[in-house]
Design a protein around this motif. Sequence first.
Motif, PDB file in Angstrom:
ATOM      1  N   PRO A 187      29.886  32.347  44.639  1.00  0.00           N
ATOM      2  CA  PRO A 187      30.033  33.135  45.859  1.00  0.00           C
ATOM      3  C   PRO A 187      31.385  32.830  46.495  1.00  0.00           C
ATOM      4  CG  PRO A 187      28.586  31.268  46.259  1.00  0.00           C
ATOM      5  CD  PRO A 187      28.969  31.226  44.818  1.00  0.00           C
ATOM      6  N   SER A 188      31.766  33.578  47.474  1.00  0.00           N
ATOM      7  CA  SER A 188      33.068  33.324  48.085  1.00  0.00           C
ATOM      8  C   SER A 188      32.910  32.666  49.443  1.00  0.00           C
ATOM      9  CB  SER A 188      33.828  34.633  48.253  1.00  0.00           C
ATOM     10  OG  SER A 188      33.072  35.499  49.054  1.00  0.00           O
ATOM     11  N   GLY A 189      33.858  31.787  49.763  1.00  0.00           N
ATOM     12  CA  GLY A 189      33.892  31.149  51.068  1.00  0.00           C
ATOM     13  C   GLY A 189      32.989  29.940  51.151  1.00  0.00           C
ATOM     14  N   PRO A 190      33.349  28.995  52.012  1.00  0.00           N
ATOM     15  CA  PRO A 190      32.512  27.820  52.195  1.00  0.00           C
ATOM     16  C   PRO A 190      31.131  28.226  52.677  1.00  0.00           C
ATOM     17  CG  PRO A 190      34.657  27.531  53.237  1.00  0.00           C
ATOM     18  CD  PRO A 190      34.549  28.960  52.837  1.00  0.00           C
ATOM     19  N   PRO A 191      30.113  27.572  52.183  1.00  0.00           N
ATOM     20  CA  PRO A 191      28.749  27.995  52.498  1.00  0.00           C
ATOM     21  C   PRO A 191      28.182  27.318  53.732  1.00  0.00           C
ATOM     22  CG  PRO A 191      28.698  26.229  50.923  1.00  0.00           C
ATOM     23  CD  PRO A 191      30.146  26.466  51.258  1.00  0.00           C
ATOM     24  N   ALA A 192      27.194  27.939  54.290  1.00  0.00           N
ATOM     25  CA  ALA A 192      26.322  27.217  55.199  1.00  0.00           C
ATOM     26  C   ALA A 192      25.234  26.632  54.325  1.00  0.00           C
ATOM     27  CB  ALA A 192      25.718  28.165  56.221  1.00  0.00           C
ATOM     28  N   ARG A 193      24.436  25.702  54.858  1.00  0.00           N
ATOM     29  CA  ARG A 193      23.293  25.226  54.098  1.00  0.00           C
ATOM     30  C   ARG A 193      22.390  26.412  53.825  1.00  0.00           C
ATOM     31  NH1 ARG A 193      22.109  19.872  54.441  1.00  0.00           N
ATOM     32  NH2 ARG A 193      20.425  20.377  53.011  1.00  0.00           N
ATOM     33  N   ARG A 237      31.426  23.292  57.423  1.00  0.00           N
ATOM     34  CA  ARG A 237      31.896  24.501  56.727  1.00  0.00           C
ATOM     35  C   ARG A 237      33.402  24.454  56.477  1.00  0.00           C
ATOM     36  NH1 ARG A 237      28.332  29.606  58.779  1.00  0.00           N
ATOM     37  NH2 ARG A 237      26.390  28.493  59.085  1.00  0.00           N
ATOM     38  N   VAL A 252      33.001  24.203  46.506  1.00  0.00           N
ATOM     39  CA  VAL A 252      33.210  24.471  47.935  1.00  0.00           C
ATOM     40  C   VAL A 252      32.440  25.721  48.354  1.00  0.00           C
ATOM     41  CG1 VAL A 252      34.923  25.128  49.679  1.00  0.00           C
ATOM     42  CG2 VAL A 252      35.426  23.279  48.075  1.00  0.00           C
TER      43      VAL A 252
END
Lengths: 360, 337
Positions: free
Chosen positions: A9-15, B138, B225
């Motif tokens: 997936p793209s972008g830093p995740p949330a939990r 985040r 990430v």
Amino acid sequence: MSTRSPSTPSGPPARSHATARSAALPAQVARTRAGEPATFLEAVAEALWEEMERDERVFLIGEDIGAYGGAFKVTRGFLDRFGPSRVVDTPISEGGFTGAAAGAAHMGLRPVVEMQFMDFVSPAYDVLTNYVATSRYRGAGPLPIVVRGPVGGGNRGGPFHSQNVEMAFFHTPGLKIVYPSNPRDAKGLLKSAIRDDDPVIFEEHKGLYRAPHCRETLPREDYAIPLGKARTALEGHDLTIVTYGLMVHHCLAAAQELAKEGVRAEVVDLRTLLPLDEEAIAESVKKTGKLLIVHEDTRTGGIAGEIAMRINERSFEWLDGPILRVTAIDSPVPYSGRLEDYFLPSPDDVVAASRYLVEY
Amino acid sequence: MTLDAETAEDLLYQGFQARFLEGGVRELVSSGDLSSEYADFQIDSRSIAIAQAMRSRTDGRGDACAPGPSAPGPALAFGATPLEFLRCAAQKGTTPAAARVGGRSWTDLRRALFGWGGPRGIMTQVMAGAALAFQQRREDRAALVFEDSRAVETGAWHEGMSLAGAASVPLIAVLVSGPTVADDGRGVAGVTEVAANYGASVERIGADPLDRVLQTVRDARRQVVAGAGPLLIELAPPADDRWAGQEELTSWAAAGGLSSSRLEAVRNAAKAGVDHAVARLRKEPEPRGRDALSPVTADAAPTPPWTRRDPPRPGDLPSAGAGADAGPMPWDAAPTP
């Protein structure tokens, strides 16, 4: 080179769990706000809740502390309020999540680690003593971690759910150890522990958690009690009884009995075992000339030995008798109630030792 | 093979540094300035490439790295200098912890470098926690940890990986291959099978070209990430020549668009830096005895035991915490003949 990776997936995740949402205040953190007396357990829960509300860096990590609310329900309702990123349920891996707390603390968070029973801190002994306690010494800076959980006997928990663990860590430079005796202290000391920049072992006696006689109305305003400062639980002049945790209550009960005989015992509640308030003990000994140390922990290698040595070093001339101790016997905590009652120190033991010392 | 010029130059510089540092260490061992435990000191250049693929910073906001047994290679990629490594190895008083700890690694949180801090497996736990912090905030950050392959025999390592997998934290865990109990059939399954239990992806890096290693780890970093869960890298035993030969270096330089004169300049700069570090090390001071009195908590440095002082009068002992400022210690004075 081989790769077996999940899709990206793209972008830093949330939990991946639900995020935090507002919820009604859980009962165990609502007592003081409602002007009602709080139990020891509720005081602990209030301290955690308020510190998490005050400082978003504070988070909880441990086994079954989220949806289940913790083995003793200290954290019931926390998941709904603070979400899974700040109430982190873990695998059964005390070493693993204590080590992870250390890494998170290095990166600026302030973790509070819950042990379901402090007996189970032993798998984390490695990381606590080798890594966490040496942080400053290694030049790795402060490591603000609190490791808290229930300790102590009297609940028929047997050898694996009843231990006192303070002396397993007392010998490790770099750690602080707190062991409160009442709800007011528990809340104030836990807040200080969370705000402290050093690792703190925080012991909560199960026998105090829901004890009706311990209920007390706590200050509504934010307060913290400094670590390393003892308090005088009862003033007296005939002998000094130094103790902590549940034993404070045994000693106060014993002092009542002694008072009937005209003996005025001074009871010093250590509150914090590391750093030890040596000054407070010495001052009391100068007043009374007699010292009795009482702890629920077993005898050999108990804190009584260390206190006795320190008083011997600095206040020997003030002593008018031998330093005595009342402790559990040197055995694992027995399971049978009859055996456990024999194993644990009682108010009668304190009275007997006090009489001997006063008459010495 | 294509590399951007900056990456090619960085890799070349660190590679040359590593090669010359190996030589410098041998020289220092021969002269007695370093312990013989460093006689076989080598730096696996692939560990540098793995670390180079991360996002290192010097302001405490970059990726985190625990170089472990691969130090100082990854540390060089995170901005450490040969002199810093040599100071720690030689237990000089100028190390960050005044030689209270040292060896091959040290902690520098501005660079997010985590020094060795306990038995095998501990650092995997700690770095899983660093990754947990990145995830909670985040941030576009990941944690990288090197352990030797015997770490898989410890409970600590498995607990760290278990937590990392359960929480899908951005952790890249490298196992530097060596003999394990699996090799003689006594114990654990291979790394790939182990990783599957934790929902971790797996890479195996063998004799791959370093640019390939770099690209693979960069891709993997993006994945962890982004929430794909931890990645386990098995760093297979290296070839005899742990750093590329002149021919390959030349091809690298070409891939990065660097001229042969630039290649030579990079080589010379790296050599000058290591030569300076080796020469400087010999002038660095040893730690003083009282450096052992560093604070161990916020409140206090330890007080020297009174039995090592002049016998005190009763009530005359220093209070806890006075140690660091207590003036000269008996052992600071010249010994009595």
